[in-house]
Design a protein around this motif. Structure first.
Motif, short mmCIF file in Angstrom:
data_model
loop_
_atom_site.label_atom_id
_atom_site.label_comp_id
_atom_site.label_asym_id
_atom_site.label_seq_id
_atom_site.Cartn_x
_atom_site.Cartn_y
_atom_site.Cartn_z
N ALA A 97 0.47 -1.26 0.01
CA ALA A 97 -0.01 0.02 -0.19
C ALA A 97 0.35 0.71 0.11
O ALA A 97 0.67 2.16 -0.26
CB ALA A 97 -1.01 0.00 1.00
N ILE A 98 2.03 0.91 0.77
CA ILE A 98 2.97 2.16 0.32
C ILE A 98 4.08 1.86 -0.12
O ILE A 98 5.41 3.10 -0.31
CB ILE A 98 3.09 2.65 1.97
N ALA A 99 4.17 1.23 -0.99
CA ALA A 99 5.62 0.94 -1.55
C ALA A 99 6.87 1.65 -2.10
O ALA A 99 7.18 1.99 -2.23
CB ALA A 99 5.27 -0.54 -2.41
N LEU A 100 5.44 2.46 -3.11
CA LEU A 100 6.19 4.08 -3.94
C LEU A 100 6.57 4.90 -2.27
O LEU A 100 8.01 5.48 -3.46
CB LEU A 100 4.94 4.44 -4.94
N VAL A 101 6.03 5.03 -1.63
CA VAL A 101 6.71 5.89 -0.33
C VAL A 101 6.84 7.62 -1.51
O VAL A 101 7.36 8.07 -1.76
CB VAL A 101 8.35 5.87 -0.05
N ARG A 102 5.65 7.57 -2.04
CA ARG A 102 4.59 9.36 -2.23
C ARG A 102 4.76 9.89 -0.81
O ARG A 102 2.94 9.96 -0.94
CB ARG A 102 4.09 8.88 -3.23
N PRO A 103 4.78 10.99 -0.15
CA PRO A 103 4.52 11.77 0.86
C PRO A 103 3.97 12.80 0.18
O PRO A 103 3.63 13.27 -0.49
CB PRO A 103 6.02 12.16 1.58
N GLU A 104 2.69 12.89 1.02
CA GLU A 104 1.41 13.85 1.20
C GLU A 104 2.23 15.49 1.06
O GLU A 104 3.37 15.42 1.85
CB GLU A 104 0.73 13.57 1.42
N PRO A 105 1.70 16.45 -0.14
CA PRO A 105 2.20 17.77 0.21
C PRO A 105 2.08 18.37 1.58
O PRO A 105 0.80 18.06 2.37
CB PRO A 105 1.54 18.87 -0.44
N GLY A 106 2.44 19.09 2.30
CA GLY A 106 2.63 18.94 3.65
C GLY A 106 3.29 18.29 4.49
O GLY A 106 3.29 18.62 6.17
N SER A 107 3.89 16.59 4.50
CA SER A 107 4.07 15.73 5.59
C SER A 107 5.27 16.14 5.94
O SER A 107 6.63 17.10 5.23
CB SER A 107 4.46 14.92 4.70
N GLY A 108 5.69 15.46 6.69
CA GLY A 108 6.95 15.47 7.40
C GLY A 108 8.13 15.17 6.19
O GLY A 108 9.66 15.44 5.50
N LEU A 109 7.94 14.03 5.13
CA LEU A 109 8.82 13.32 4.78
C LEU A 109 8.81 13.97 3.06
O LEU A 109 9.77 14.72 2.94
CB LEU A 109 8.81 11.51 4.49
N ALA A 110 7.97 14.78 2.73
CA ALA A 110 8.11 15.75 2.28
C ALA A 110 8.69 16.59 2.01
O ALA A 110 9.65 17.03 1.35
CB ALA A 110 6.48 16.21 1.49
N SER A 111 8.75 17.38 3.22
CA SER A 111 9.49 18.33 4.05
C SER A 111 11.26 17.81 3.50
O SER A 111 11.67 19.28 3.34
CB SER A 111 9.30 19.37 5.21
N ASP A 112 11.30 17.20 3.90
CA ASP A 112 12.22 16.21 4.24
C ASP A 112 13.04 16.49 2.77
O ASP A 112 14.11 16.78 2.29
CB ASP A 112 12.63 14.96 5.18
N ASP A 113 12.45 15.91 2.17
CA ASP A 113 12.67 15.69 0.53
C ASP A 113 12.83 16.84 -0.62
O ASP A 113 13.96 16.66 -0.98
CB ASP A 113 11.76 14.17 -0.58
N ASP A 114 12.24 18.08 -0.15
CA ASP A 114 12.32 19.62 -0.85
C ASP A 114 13.71 20.31 -0.25
O ASP A 114 14.70 20.60 -0.69
CB ASP A 114 11.12 20.51 -0.07
N ILE A 115 14.29 19.58 1.34
CA ILE A 115 15.35 20.38 1.77
C ILE A 115 16.41 19.18 1.00
O ILE A 115 17.31 19.72 1.08
CB ILE A 115 15.53 19.94 3.21
N LEU A 116 16.37 17.62 1.01
CA LEU A 116 17.65 17.07 0.89
C LEU A 116 17.59 16.82 -0.90
O LEU A 116 18.67 16.08 -1.50
CB LEU A 116 17.17 15.99 1.59
#
Length: 268
Positions: free
Chosen positions: A33-52
């Protein structure tokens, strides 16, 4: 404990092993259900991705989850026969250790509440991979030009992220990541106080340590011509296998839960 009591305890552990192994399809479904790991906008992981970016955390996490699920599927194939647990003296431990390491990596990367620490850990992981790749390609025939280009690209990407975040390169260069640290960090994130000990236990079997293998297995003396010989055979101890299996699967469960949390669009 009496011999009868020990046998009863081993039988109970074997029964519990069967129950734990029967949950593997459930965990594989959760992963799917989460294999692609697509974080929702505004999530902590999406924010980490933006920075990294271009070294997104979700890319590392997706790789670790895919590896964990591969190991879990292989564990099921190895350890379940006709619906019953099938135990080996050594063979299940390398798979269980790899499952624990890959799952702990997710917990180590995403566990800290402080985003700066999460970003630093991702940079350290990328730096460590680069070091290991460089060492590998010194020994293995490879396209040197392509490898060199890849190393330079990774180095530039780390420099870009370091400049963007204000994290000095000295904070991650020279700070090679080790799996003892990763498993311990994962243990902190999951709350499973047994993970580090389980990892050390599994490592002993994976490396064929004689003393640890004998101490943590069922040892059966070998008789020769009616006399006790100074030799013995080993077989898997169900309680030890259960301890290792519970710890590895607990780490995977915690990793899935944490990815779900960090991917939700609530800044988690």
């Amino acid at each position: 404990m009496s011999e009868a009591g020990e046998q009863e305890s081993s039988d109970l552990a074997a029964e519990q092993l069967g129950l734990v192994l029967a949950r593997i399809p459930h965990f594989i479904e959760r992963y799917a259900a989460i294999a692609l790991v697509r974080p929702e906008p505004g999530s902590g992981l999406a924010s980490d991705d933006d920075i990294l970016n271009p070294l997104e955390a979700s890319q590392l996490v997706a790789t670790c989850l895919a590896a964990s699920t591969d190991y879990l599927s292989a564990i099921e194939t190895l350890m379940v026969e006709d619906g019953e647990p099938l135990l080996y003296t050594f063979a299940q431990y390398p798979l269980l250790r790899s499952l624990l390491e890959a799952s702990s990596m997710v917990l180590w990367l995403l566990g800290p509440g402080d985003q700066r620490e999460r970003v630093l850990r991702n940079l350290r992981a990328r730096y460590t991979e680069s070091l290991e790749d460089a060492r590998l390609f010194r020994e293995v025939p490879a396209d040197e030009a392509r490898a060199s280009k890849g190393f330079e690209s990774q180095k530039r990407a780390r420099a870009i992220v370091a400049d963007r975040t204000g994290i000095g390169e000295r904070e991650f260069e020279g700070q090679k990541m080790g799996f003892g640290e990763v498993v311990e960090g994962g243990q902190t994130a999951s709350g499973d106080t047994t993970a580090k000990a389980a990892w050390q236990l599994m490592s002993g079997f994976a490396h064929s340590f004689t003393s640890r293998s004998r101490m943590l297995s069922t040892v059966v003396p070998i008789l020769d011509a009616g006399e006790r010989a100074n030799r013995s055979a080993m077989s898997a101890h169900p309680k030890i296998v259960l301890f290792a299996l519970n710890s590895a699967m607990s780490a995977f469960d915690s990793a899935l839960t944490l990815v779900e949390k960090r991917s939700r669009g609530s800044g988690g």
